[in-house]
Write a protein that holds these residues in place. Structure first.
Motif, mmCIF file in Angstrom:
data_model
loop_
_atom_site.group_PDB
_atom_site.id
_atom_site.type_symbol
_atom_site.label_atom_id
_atom_site.label_comp_id
_atom_site.label_asym_id
_atom_site.label_seq_id
_atom_site.Cartn_x
_atom_site.Cartn_y
_atom_site.Cartn_z
ATOM 1 N N PHE A 75 6.472 -5.567 -3.857
ATOM 2 C CA PHE A 75 6.042 -5.329 -2.476
ATOM 3 C C PHE A 75 4.965 -4.243 -2.444
ATOM 4 O O PHE A 75 5.037 -3.259 -3.187
ATOM 5 C CB PHE A 75 7.231 -4.859 -1.622
ATOM 6 C CG PHE A 75 8.247 -5.921 -1.330
ATOM 7 C CD1 PHE A 75 8.276 -6.554 -0.109
ATOM 8 C CD2 PHE A 75 9.180 -6.292 -2.291
ATOM 9 C CE1 PHE A 75 9.234 -7.528 0.168
ATOM 10 C CE2 PHE A 75 10.134 -7.257 -2.032
ATOM 11 C CZ PHE A 75 10.159 -7.871 -0.788
ATOM 12 N N ALA A 79 4.502 -6.113 2.245
ATOM 13 C CA ALA A 79 4.155 -7.502 1.960
ATOM 14 C C ALA A 79 4.492 -7.848 0.514
ATOM 15 O O ALA A 79 4.362 -7.009 -0.386
ATOM 16 C CB ALA A 79 2.671 -7.746 2.218
ATOM 17 N N ILE A 80 4.936 -9.082 0.287
ATOM 18 C CA ILE A 80 5.218 -9.543 -1.067
ATOM 19 C C ILE A 80 3.897 -9.802 -1.773
ATOM 20 O O ILE A 80 3.054 -10.560 -1.301
ATOM 21 C CB ILE A 80 6.071 -10.815 -1.046
ATOM 22 C CG1 ILE A 80 7.429 -10.538 -0.398
ATOM 23 C CG2 ILE A 80 6.262 -11.366 -2.459
ATOM 24 C CD1 ILE A 80 8.299 -11.780 -0.228
ATOM 25 N N ILE A 178 11.077 -16.214 -2.347
ATOM 26 C CA ILE A 178 10.076 -15.749 -1.377
ATOM 27 C C ILE A 178 10.446 -16.202 0.035
ATOM 28 O O ILE A 178 10.408 -15.418 0.995
ATOM 29 C CB ILE A 178 8.676 -16.242 -1.781
ATOM 30 C CG1 ILE A 178 8.267 -15.592 -3.116
ATOM 31 C CG2 ILE A 178 7.658 -15.917 -0.695
ATOM 32 C CD1 ILE A 178 6.939 -16.055 -3.653
ATOM 33 N N LYS A 182 11.382 -13.691 3.120
ATOM 34 C CA LYS A 182 10.505 -13.757 4.284
ATOM 35 C C LYS A 182 11.227 -14.216 5.549
ATOM 36 O O LYS A 182 11.002 -13.681 6.638
ATOM 37 C CB LYS A 182 9.323 -14.700 4.008
ATOM 38 C CG LYS A 182 8.194 -14.097 3.188
ATOM 39 C CD LYS A 182 7.096 -15.120 2.996
ATOM 40 C CE LYS A 182 5.873 -14.511 2.356
ATOM 41 N NZ LYS A 182 5.127 -13.620 3.268
ATOM 42 N N ASN A 183 12.121 -15.206 5.400
ATOM 43 C CA ASN A 183 12.673 -15.862 6.579
ATOM 44 C C ASN A 183 14.125 -15.538 6.884
ATOM 45 O O ASN A 183 14.616 -15.902 7.953
ATOM 46 C CB ASN A 183 12.539 -17.381 6.446
ATOM 47 C CG ASN A 183 11.097 -17.838 6.417
ATOM 48 O OD1 ASN A 183 10.196 -17.094 6.774
ATOM 49 N ND2 ASN A 183 10.883 -19.053 5.971
#
Length: 382
Positions: A75, A79-80, A178, A182-183
């Motif tokens: 990170f 952000a990844i 990912i 993210k979700n």
């Protein structure tokens, strides 16, 4: 005073962050841990002095060891920026000013002077955030499900709606780390020291998954029992952990998009118990009887039953009992059990029969016309 403290903090932090770090898995993790921050090892067996570095900065040249069965997410400012799926040792490299280190060949002026000035503007803190997180790529066990009351589904074999109370467990796998981060993972777990665990009762996200699995059980049972490849038998479910896992995974995917939106999939299931309601139990008993009486075994059972019935009738009811057994055999359609019926013998004093027999003997030349006339007269009482 605040200005002096800011300068002191900026310079001290820059000097501390010049050391290369060694990151690895934290100690004491539960086997069900899914996501957690990589931790620096500042000391080892009493050696090492890298203990004052910033918690959100990784110096260039630092080494991160990825163990078997885990992936590494990188990170930068939330952000990844990278993902590693293979085990091994990796070296951190970043163009961010705060990551530069004199020990990594980034020079002397930039790591010391420029970093100190940048941190001074943020009150002595680095103006960036870098982090490394491990994510489990293994099957995560002990994810449990259960229903408090009956669930109902359309059963393809029984041809009607059936119901049961059930409980069990399943293994879960993160197939897309990912998407998962993210979700699905709440921001509170993307902090040092936090561990995302699906079995944690205080994890609201994991509780949501439990509710979705329970809501998908009825469709999963329906998918399983209506699949011809499974033999359409719900009774096979407890011995088919992979088959039902696929049905359950397909059900949660259709309803909640686990794999496509969250990067999650159910791999195996273990059904601990299925307690059918009263109507379903009666249906299953009927099916068991039909199975027992099907094919050659059923014919053998029926023949034995009829034989026993004949014996009982002979002992208790005489001829009337035997007639009753014959009627029962006909009602069951036991054609293979019926004995051939011999034609009735002609009565001994029947004159027509006597004359017919005598005529046949005359035609064959066995008797004369006079003999035939004498027999005819006798048969007619002349």
């Amino acid at each position: 005073m605040g200005l002096v403290q800011a300068v002191k903090g900026a310079v001290g932090g820059v000097l501390a962050d010049q050391w290369k770090d060694f990151f690895t898995v934290p100690a004491g993790l539960p086997s069900t841990a899914a996501l957690f921050a990589a931790v620096p090892r500042g000391t080892n067996a009493g050696r090492g002095s890298n203990t004052s570095a910033s918690s959100n900065i990784i110096s260039n040249g630092s080494k991160i060891v990825v163990p078997e069965g885990y992936g590494l997410l990188l990170f930068q400012d939330g952000a990844i920026t990278g993902f590693v799926a293979e085990p091994g040792g990796y070296e951190w490299r970043s163009d961010d000013l705060n990551s530069q280190s004199i020990f990594a060949g980034d020079g002397v002026v930039t790591p010391l002077i420029k970093q100190s000035w940048e941190r001074f503007k943020f009150g002595g803190q680095p103006g960036a955030q870098q982090a490394a997180y491990f994510v489990s790529l293994k099957e995560l066990p002990d994810n449990r499900f259960g229903t408090q009351s009956e669930i109902y589904w359309d059963d393809g074999f029984l041809g009607t709606q059936v119901g049961a109370v059930t409980r069990g467990s399943y293994t879960l796998k993160i197939v897309d780390p990912i998407l998962f981060v993210k979700n699905f993972v709440p921001a509170s777990y993307l902090q040092p020291g936090q561990v995302f665990d699906f079995t944690d009762l205080d994890n609201a996200a994991a509780s949501q998954l439990f509710n979705e699995v329970v809501g998908s059980l009825a469709p999963a049972f329906s998918l399983y029992t209506n699949d011809p490849g499974k033999g359409n038998r719900i009774t096979k479910l407890q011995q088919d952990s992979l088959g039902f896992a696929k049905s359950l995974s397909d059900a949660v995917e259709q309803a909640y998009q686990w794999k496509s939106d969250r990067g999650l999939a159910i791999v195996k299931t273990a059904i601990v118990s299925i307690e059918y309601d009263a109507n379903t139990r009666e249906l299953l008993k009927t099916v068991q009887r039909a199975d027992a009486l099907a094919g050659a075994r059923g014919n053998s059972n029926l023949q034995a039953s009829v034989a026993q019935g004949i014996q009982s009738a002979g002992e208790n009811g005489g001829a009337a009992g035997l007639v009753g057994v014959g009627m029962a055999s006909g009602m069951f359609g036991a054609g293979t059990l019926q004995q051939p019926v011999a034609p009735a013998a002609p009565a001994a004093d029947d004159p027509v029969a006597k004359l017919k027999k005598a005529k046949e003997m005359l035609d064959l030349g066995l008797i004369t016309q006079d003999d035939y006339d004498a027999l005819k007269a006798k048969a007619l009482g002349l």
